[in-house]
Each structure stands twice: as C-alpha cells, then as structure tokens.
Design a protein around this motif. Structure first.
Motif, PDB file in Angstrom:
ATOM      1  N   ASP A  17       0.843  -1.210   0.000  1.00 41.42           N
ATOM      2  CA  ASP A  17       0.000   0.000   0.000  1.00 41.42           C
ATOM      3  C   ASP A  17       0.876   1.256   0.000  1.00 41.42           C
ATOM      4  OD1 ASP A  17      -2.442  -1.202  -0.053  1.00 41.42           O
ATOM      5  OD2 ASP A  17      -2.869  -0.975   2.084  1.00 41.42           O
ATOM      6  N   ARG A  18       0.466   2.258  -0.757  1.00 41.64           N
ATOM      7  CA  ARG A  18       1.115   3.574  -0.683  1.00 41.64           C
ATOM      8  C   ARG A  18      -0.010   4.590  -0.473  1.00 41.64           C
ATOM      9  NH1 ARG A  18       4.122   1.844  -5.326  1.00 41.64           N
ATOM     10  NH2 ARG A  18       3.165   3.486  -6.588  1.00 41.64           N
ATOM     11  N   VAL A  19      -0.148   5.026   0.774  1.00 41.19           N
ATOM     12  CA  VAL A  19      -1.330   5.787   1.206  1.00 41.19           C
ATOM     13  C   VAL A  19      -0.923   7.181   1.688  1.00 41.19           C
ATOM     14  CG1 VAL A  19      -3.223   5.854   2.876  1.00 41.19           C
ATOM     15  CG2 VAL A  19      -2.516   3.671   1.874  1.00 41.19           C
ATOM     16  N   ALA A  20      -1.687   8.188   1.260  1.00 38.98           N
ATOM     17  CA  ALA A  20      -1.535   9.547   1.785  1.00 38.98           C
ATOM     18  C   ALA A  20      -2.644   9.807   2.792  1.00 38.98           C
ATOM     19  CB  ALA A  20      -1.609  10.570   0.655  1.00 38.98           C
ATOM     20  N   LEU A  21      -2.270  10.314   3.958  1.00 39.41           N
ATOM     21  CA  LEU A  21      -3.249  10.694   4.978  1.00 39.41           C
ATOM     22  C   LEU A  21      -3.364  12.211   4.979  1.00 39.41           C
ATOM     23  CD1 LEU A  21      -5.077   9.794   7.342  1.00 39.41           C
ATOM     24  CD2 LEU A  21      -3.098  10.051   8.844  1.00 39.41           C
ATOM     25  N   VAL A  22      -4.579  12.730   4.730  1.00 39.30           N
ATOM     26  CA  VAL A  22      -4.784  14.178   4.650  1.00 39.30           C
ATOM     27  C   VAL A  22      -5.865  14.604   5.641  1.00 39.30           C
ATOM     28  CG1 VAL A  22      -4.116  14.227   2.207  1.00 39.30           C
ATOM     29  CG2 VAL A  22      -6.527  14.002   2.817  1.00 39.30           C
ATOM     30  N   GLY A  23      -5.949  15.908   5.855  1.00 38.98           N
ATOM     31  CA  GLY A  23      -6.933  16.462   6.785  1.00 38.98           C
ATOM     32  C   GLY A  23      -6.439  17.803   7.300  1.00 38.98           C
ATOM     33  N   ILE A  24      -7.348  18.614   7.820  1.00 38.16           N
ATOM     34  CA  ILE A  24      -6.962  19.938   8.288  1.00 38.16           C
ATOM     35  C   ILE A  24      -6.129  19.818   9.561  1.00 38.16           C
ATOM     36  CG2 ILE A  24      -8.985  21.028   7.251  1.00 38.16           C
ATOM     37  CD1 ILE A  24     -10.199  21.212  10.054  1.00 38.16           C
ATOM     38  N   ASN A  25      -5.399  20.907   9.899  1.00 40.30           N
ATOM     39  CA  ASN A  25      -4.591  20.907  11.106  1.00 40.30           C
ATOM     40  C   ASN A  25      -5.472  20.651  12.330  1.00 40.30           C
ATOM     41  OD1 ASN A  25      -2.249  21.491   9.703  1.00 40.30           O
ATOM     42  ND2 ASN A  25      -2.483  23.702   9.922  1.00 40.30           N
ATOM     43  N   LEU A  82       3.086   5.076   4.182  1.00 39.50           N
ATOM     44  CA  LEU A  82       2.002   5.906   4.705  1.00 39.50           C
ATOM     45  C   LEU A  82       2.600   7.267   4.980  1.00 39.50           C
ATOM     46  CD1 LEU A  82      -0.826   6.444   5.928  1.00 39.50           C
ATOM     47  CD2 LEU A  82       0.060   5.567   8.099  1.00 39.50           C
ATOM     48  N   LEU A  83       2.035   8.308   4.386  1.00 37.32           N
ATOM     49  CA  LEU A  83       2.658   9.619   4.543  1.00 37.32           C
ATOM     50  C   LEU A  83       1.621  10.719   4.707  1.00 37.32           C
ATOM     51  CD1 LEU A  83       2.507  11.440   1.642  1.00 37.32           C
ATOM     52  CD2 LEU A  83       4.027   9.614   0.911  1.00 37.32           C
ATOM     53  N   VAL A  84       2.067  11.780   5.384  1.00 40.97           N
ATOM     54  CA  VAL A  84       1.316  13.032   5.476  1.00 40.97           C
ATOM     55  C   VAL A  84       2.124  14.070   4.710  1.00 40.97           C
ATOM     56  CG1 VAL A  84       0.572  14.899   6.999  1.00 40.97           C
ATOM     57  CG2 VAL A  84       0.220  12.526   7.693  1.00 40.97           C
ATOM     58  N   SER A  85       1.504  14.719   3.733  1.00 43.14           N
ATOM     59  CA  SER A  85       2.193  15.742   2.943  1.00 43.14           C
ATOM     60  C   SER A  85       1.177  16.684   2.319  1.00 43.14           C
ATOM     61  CB  SER A  85       3.033  15.080   1.842  1.00 43.14           C
ATOM     62  OG  SER A  85       3.659  16.054   1.034  1.00 43.14           O
ATOM     63  N   CYS A 101       1.424   8.045  -4.185  1.00 40.01           N
ATOM     64  CA  CYS A 101       0.314   7.316  -3.564  1.00 40.01           C
ATOM     65  C   CYS A 101      -0.723   6.823  -4.570  1.00 40.01           C
ATOM     66  CB  CYS A 101      -0.359   8.194  -2.518  1.00 40.01           C
ATOM     67  SG  CYS A 101       0.802   8.665  -1.203  1.00 40.01           S
ATOM     68  N   THR A 102      -1.268   5.656  -4.263  1.00 39.52           N
ATOM     69  CA  THR A 102      -2.341   5.094  -5.072  1.00 39.52           C
ATOM     70  C   THR A 102      -3.693   5.270  -4.379  1.00 39.52           C
ATOM     71  OG1 THR A 102      -1.948   2.942  -4.028  1.00 39.52           O
ATOM     72  CG2 THR A 102      -0.839   3.361  -6.118  1.00 39.52           C
ATOM     73  N   GLU A 103      -3.662   5.829  -3.181  1.00 43.71           N
ATOM     74  CA  GLU A 103      -4.884   5.965  -2.387  1.00 43.71           C
ATOM     75  C   GLU A 103      -4.731   7.133  -1.427  1.00 43.71           C
ATOM     76  OE1 GLU A 103      -6.464   3.187   1.153  1.00 43.71           O
ATOM     77  OE2 GLU A 103      -6.402   2.174  -0.796  1.00 43.71           O
ATOM     78  N   ILE A 104      -5.805   7.911  -1.261  1.00 45.54           N
ATOM     79  CA  ILE A 104      -5.809   9.019  -0.303  1.00 45.54           C
ATOM     80  C   ILE A 104      -6.857   8.739   0.765  1.00 45.54           C
ATOM     81  CG2 ILE A 104      -6.312  11.485   0.017  1.00 45.54           C
ATOM     82  CD1 ILE A 104      -5.120  12.001  -2.721  1.00 45.54           C
ATOM     83  N   TYR A 128      -5.053  13.391  -6.305  1.00 50.05           N
ATOM     84  CA  TYR A 128      -5.409  14.500  -5.424  1.00 50.05           C
ATOM     85  C   TYR A 128      -6.615  15.281  -5.967  1.00 50.05           C
ATOM     86  CZ  TYR A 128      -4.866  18.601  -2.465  1.00 50.05           C
ATOM     87  OH  TYR A 128      -5.083  19.613  -1.567  1.00 50.05           O
ATOM     88  N   ALA A 129      -6.657  15.488  -7.294  1.00 52.90           N
ATOM     89  CA  ALA A 129      -7.784  16.222  -7.884  1.00 52.90           C
ATOM     90  C   ALA A 129      -9.090  15.456  -7.670  1.00 52.90           C
ATOM     91  CB  ALA A 129      -7.525  16.443  -9.379  1.00 52.90           C
ATOM     92  N   PHE A 130      -9.039  14.129  -7.805  1.00 58.72           N
ATOM     93  CA  PHE A 130     -10.220  13.297  -7.572  1.00 58.72           C
ATOM     94  C   PHE A 130     -10.668  13.419  -6.110  1.00 58.72           C
ATOM     95  CE2 PHE A 130     -12.068   9.226  -6.207  1.00 58.72           C
ATOM     96  CZ  PHE A 130     -13.093   9.080  -7.133  1.00 58.72           C
TER      97      PHE A 130
END
Length: 624
Positions: A40-48, A213-216, A226-229, A244-246
């Motif tokens: 898995d190559r996952v990006a973890l996103v979200g507001i501060n 797994l990364l936060v960026s 990443c292949t998944e967000i 990211y656009a999706f």
C-alpha cells in the motif's frame, strides 16, 4: 470508492483495533479502524488539528492510544519520520547513521574509519574488507553513500546540536532510507528538501513493493507516490481511490451532501420541537414512537454546517512605474562568490519562481533585494512605492509572553481590506479563524500550522505590493493552502515564490530564476513543468526524437549505429565482469594498506562503469 474505511485486520500487516485517543480533554477519534496491506502507498490528509500526526505516531508505536491497540505482523520493522526529530543521547552524525545493532552498518563505519586512519595495519584493513565481502555489504555501503550525498551529508563527525532544523530533518530521513524498513511512515517528508531531491525520493519510494504511509501537502508528491488518499475528518477515515484532484472533487461532494442532509434534519427538527411542546404529559404508543424519532432527528440536526474559511482579501498598496532594478548586483565573501553579478528590472505583474538546490543562493538573493544584506558588487535600486511583504521559511518570531492579538497589534490596530472597509486587528484575526478565546491566548500554545497562518496574516496585513513567499506550503493545512492559491492567482502585485511544491510553482508563476549552484542566476521564461520538459528533451538521443515522430503503429527498430553499440556493449560487459573477478582475487592476495585501497577504488570505479553499460544494454535490448 468513497466511505468509512473498515479494513479486515486479519490481512493487514499493520492496523488499529478500535483505537480511540484524546488530547487536551478532546477526543481526536474514537473506535478507529485503519489498516495497511503490504505494498500500500497511502496519503493521509486532513486539516490541522484532526490528529494526523498523532495517528502516525500510534501506528509507529511511539504514542500509546487512550483506548484500543495496534496489531502488526510479527517481526515487522517500522520506519517513522517525525516532523521534529529527536536526537537525544547522540553527539555526532556518525553516532546516528550507523546503528549499534546492525552488523553491516557497524562494519561499514569501521571501514570508513580505517580509511581515515593513517596508522592502520594492512592486516586489520584486510580483515574488515573480507568481512564486508562475506556479508555482501559493498553494495550496501554504496547505497549509504548515495543517500547521504543526496541529502548533502558529508561531515560525519559534525555535532548534531550544530545542525539547523532542516538539516536535522534531512538527516533523520536519510537514516530511515538507509535502514530500509518494512513500512515507511513519513510526516511531511518533503519539507526542507529541494525539488531535485524530492524527485529522487519519489523514484526511490516507488521502486519495488514498498509500503508507505505519509502526510504531505505537496500535491505532485502525493500524486506520484500514492495510489490511495485517506482523509481523517471529525474522527472518521474516508478513502478515495484516485489522485489529489479526484480527492478534492469527491470531498466537496461528500461535504455538500452532509450539509444538505443536516440542514433538512434541522428544519424538520424545529417543526417536531413545536409538536413536542404542545403534547400533554400522558402520551400514547404512537406519540412515544414519534418522540423517539424526534431525539434521533435532534442528533442528525447536529451535523455539519457550512465551514468557516480563512478570508484573504487585504488591500494592496499602490505601485509606481519603478519597482526594483538590479544592475550587476552580486554578493561575495572572502574567497567565495555566493551570487554573481545579476541584472534585472522587475515589471508590474511579474510572477517569478526561484528554483535550485539548498545552498545554491536563493536566500542570499532574497536578502539582497530586501536590503537585509548589501550588495558587494553592483547596485540594488528599490522604487519609492515598493512595499515588501516577506514570508520567511524560518517562521514567526515572538516572545514567550506575547499573546496572539499582540502579534497583530505590533503591526497595526486597524487594517484596510480590499473593498475599502477598515477593520480592527481582532476582526482580522477572526477572519483568519482565530476566535476571541485564541486571540487572548499565548502564541507558543498555537499548533505549527496555526503559527504559520498567523505569520501569513501578519505579512499580508501590511498591504504589500511586492510579495515574497519562502516555502509557504510547509505546515499549512490543505484548506488554507487552497485559499492561499486562489488569493495569489488574483494578486495584482509582484510575486516571488520559493517552494519545493512543484504544483504551486506551476500554478502561480510564469517565469523562473534558476540557481545552478555556481553563483549564477539563469532566467527561464515559463513555469517549472515547462522547464523540466525542456531539460528532459535536451538529454534525449537524436534517434529517439526521430522515432517518436513516426506513426504509433510503427514498431521502433535499432538503427545500424545502435545495433553496433549493442554488440560492443555485450563484449565490454563481459570484459568488465572478468576484470572485477581478477581484481577481487588480487585484493585478497596483498597485505599492503596503500595497495589494498588502490585496488578497492579501482573495483568501485569498474562497478560504476559496469552499471552504466548494463543499463544502456537493457535499454537497447527492448528493441531487439
């Protein structure tokens, strides 16, 4: 696929099991299920403030969750990159890079020390080199050197306490890559890296079946890795299979639907509330069912409302015809030229990106044009109406006893907005999402992202017409970044942008000042994507350019010249392999220290040549 992630922990190599965590008496998330499968190559996103970094630390077993537990595959090695790495009990870079419990690393460390030691015996040197050969550690040693040089780490005896924050972050990332863990957990890995190093890191992380797994906040980095967000929002994790656009598109749809559903529930709840108030104490069975529905409705009515957003709409000072002129301006110190003489006349509407490796002179250039340092050659002539706004990478400077409101009032008590309205410092803070309770709190209690937002606000409130942003995307949450981009797209003044975020450079600039690292400044008309394409085109073979112009259905064949090159390469590769074999035998047949070092250097040079020729042979072999 969009929805709350509920992965089967039995097939995950790392997962949470009903994890809940609170911080400052507030629950960040409750009964959270989050799993990673191998590859898995996952990006973890979200507001501060949503708990992204906390979740990473829980998965890396650095923080113990308030409730629940982390489940991982037996023997799993986790590499974790902290935003602010801790080097307690370590004195030098050497102490940190070479782990005491890693036999190969300790041997390589010993080998490096023997090379530096003039008094070493040939017997000891031969003993260490034989052990390295037995453990197949020569390639590992080469990988370590490659990684360290990429991060500009050369002085292994340098004390860690003397490093800057950015150098410490690069050192921590280099060590993680050297250790090659089973899972890479990375918190803002691109901060303090130049673009070239980021592109190299992208290739490294996508080679093989690495689990990441990364936060960026670097959009291109996310798309390339990443292949998944997965979005962490209000204690839940939402999964988006796409780029990211999706993610932005589907996130907006989800939030709009949630707000619409909550608004409907609120309207219906008000009507039901009137009915509840009219009802007598004694109620029948049907009434009781309606009462239960009322309380369910009340819970739904507490759903999301339209979110408050940062408002960037400050006034821009009037700009005259003369903005800034550089006439052969340069800067040098005894024995070294930092910035060669450079001439440029800034024009209205200039939108310039600065690109170059760390240490190539970008900061010197900014200090020169803003008057923080004086040119040692040439002239810097600033127009009378030019008003700088300089957002510095090193962050907000403040005293420990300063409150948030003080930071703003130190600049002005009243601020003029774009529409001509004059508002108080407190009102401006509210527009930047600092409510009254935060305004009277101490600055040192703010999160890293909040400090950056406050710093940005203080720069903009001075109404600059010449805006300099040095790495503005570091630590800003996605929502604030999107609003900043929209503001800058319509900003009428001169903009200079220094950023490792290629997306920002492409979107906001139409001209680059390239800093190659030799003191020169090269002007390029176009954004970073244009520049990159041009650079790639320059290094391509003429034959390839011709072949690309042929119809798609025409299969590429080797030219006569390439066929001859292919045959020659086969012979050369065989000869090089034989030479390496004989040199290795020669290495074990001598005890002279100087001779051993000479042969080892020759073997390394031959291996590098072999790698280059093998790569070219494989490239040509595809068309045989």
């Amino acid at each position: 696929m969009l929805g709350l992630l509920r992965q089967d922990i039995s097939v995950s190599i790392l997962s949470t099991e009903q994890v809940s965590h609170s911080f400052n008496d507030r629950w960040l998330f409750s009964d959270l299920h989050f799993g990673l499968l191998k590859g898995d190559r996952v990006a973890l996103v979200g507001i501060n403030g949503t708990g992204k970094s906390t979740l990473l630390k829980i998965l890396a077993e650095i923080v113990e969750p308030t409730k629940g537990r982390v489940v991982k595959e037996k023997g799993l090695r986790i590499g974790y990159l902290h935003q602010d790495p801790d080097f307690s009990d370590l004195k030098t870079i050497n102490d940190f890079i070479y782990s005491a419990d890693n036999e190969q690393q300790q041997l390589i460390k010993e080998y490096e020390q023997l090379i530096e030691n003039q008094d070493v015996t040939s017997k000891k040197f031969l003993e260490v080199t034989e052990k390295l050969t037995a453990l197949n550690a020569w390639e590992y040693e080469n990988n370590i050197k490659t990684i360290l040089s990429r991060f500009q780490i050369t002085n292994f005896e340098q004390r860690i306490e003397s490093l800057s924050g950015g150098q410490k972050k690069r050192l921590a990332l280099a060590k993680l890559l050297i250790d090659e863990p089973d899972i890479y957990i990375l918190d803002e890995p691109t901060n303090h890296l130049d673009i070239e190093t980021i592109e190299w890191l992208e290739k490294l992380l996508t080679t093989g079946s690495k689990t990441v797994l990364l936060v960026s906040h670097d959009r291109y980095f996310l798309d390339n890795i990443c292949t998944e967000i997965r979005e962490l929002d209000k204690g839940q994790v939402y999964t988006y299979k796409g780029n990211y656009a999706f993610f932005l598109e589907k996130k907006a749809e989800r939030e709009a639907n949630e707000i619409l559903a909550a608004d409907k529930a609120r309207n219906l709840w008000r009507k039901e509330l009137e009915w509840m108030r009219r009802q007598p104490q004694a109620r029948g069975t049907k009434a009781k069912a309606r009462i239960e529905s009322f309380y369910d409705l009340e819970e739904k009515s507490k759903g999301p409302r339209k979110k408050d957003q940062v408002e960037l709409s400050v006034q821009v000072a009037r700009q005259g015809n003369k903005i800034l002129e550089l006439e052969g301006a340069g800067f040098s110190v005894p024995g070294k030229t930092i910035l060669s003489p450079f001439t440029y006349t800034f024009k209205k509407g200039d939108r310039i990106g600065l690109a170059g490796k760390n240490g190539s002179g970008k900061t010197t250039f900014l200090n020169l044009i803003t008057g923080n340092i004086q040119a040692t050659t040439g002239k810097v002539d600033v127009g009378e109406t030019t008003k700088y706004g300089y957002y510095r990478q090193e962050g907000l400077q403040f005293q420990t006893d300063e409150r948030v409101l003080d930071i703003v009032k130190n600049v002005a008590d009243y601020i003029e907005m774009k529409n001509g309205e004059v508002i108080t410092a407190s009102q401006l803070l509210t527009k930047f999402l600092f409510p009254p309770e935060k305004q009277f709190g101490f600055v040192n209690k703010l999160s890293g992202g909040e400090k950056k937002r406050l710093q940005l606000m203080r720069v903009l409130m001075a109404n600059p017409n010449f805006l300099i942003l040095d790495e503005p995307s570091n630590d800003l949450d996605i929502d604030t970044l999107n609003i900043l981009e929209e503001f800058l797209e319509n900003y009428p003044g001169v903009l200079i942008l220094v950023s490792h975020d290629r997306y920002l450079l492409d979107k906001l600039t139409d001209q680059l000042f390239i800093f190659p690292g030799n003191g020169e400044v090269v002007i390029y008309n176009g954004n970073y994507a244009d520049y990159k394409l041009e650079q790639e085109a320059l290094i391509k073979k003429p034959e390839k350019k011709v072949e690309r112009e042929k119809p798609v259905e025409t299969k590429k064949k080797l030219s006569f010249k390439e066929q001859k090159e292919f045959e020659t390469l086969e012979q050369e590769i065989e000869t090089l392999e034989q030479t390496i074999g004989s040199k290795t035998e020669e290495l074990s047949g001598t005890t002279d220290h100087v001779e051993l070092q000479r042969i080892a250097n020759e073997i390394e040079d031959i291996k590098n040549t072999l790698d280059e020729k093998t790569a070219r042979w494989m490239e040509l072999a595809e068309f045989i």
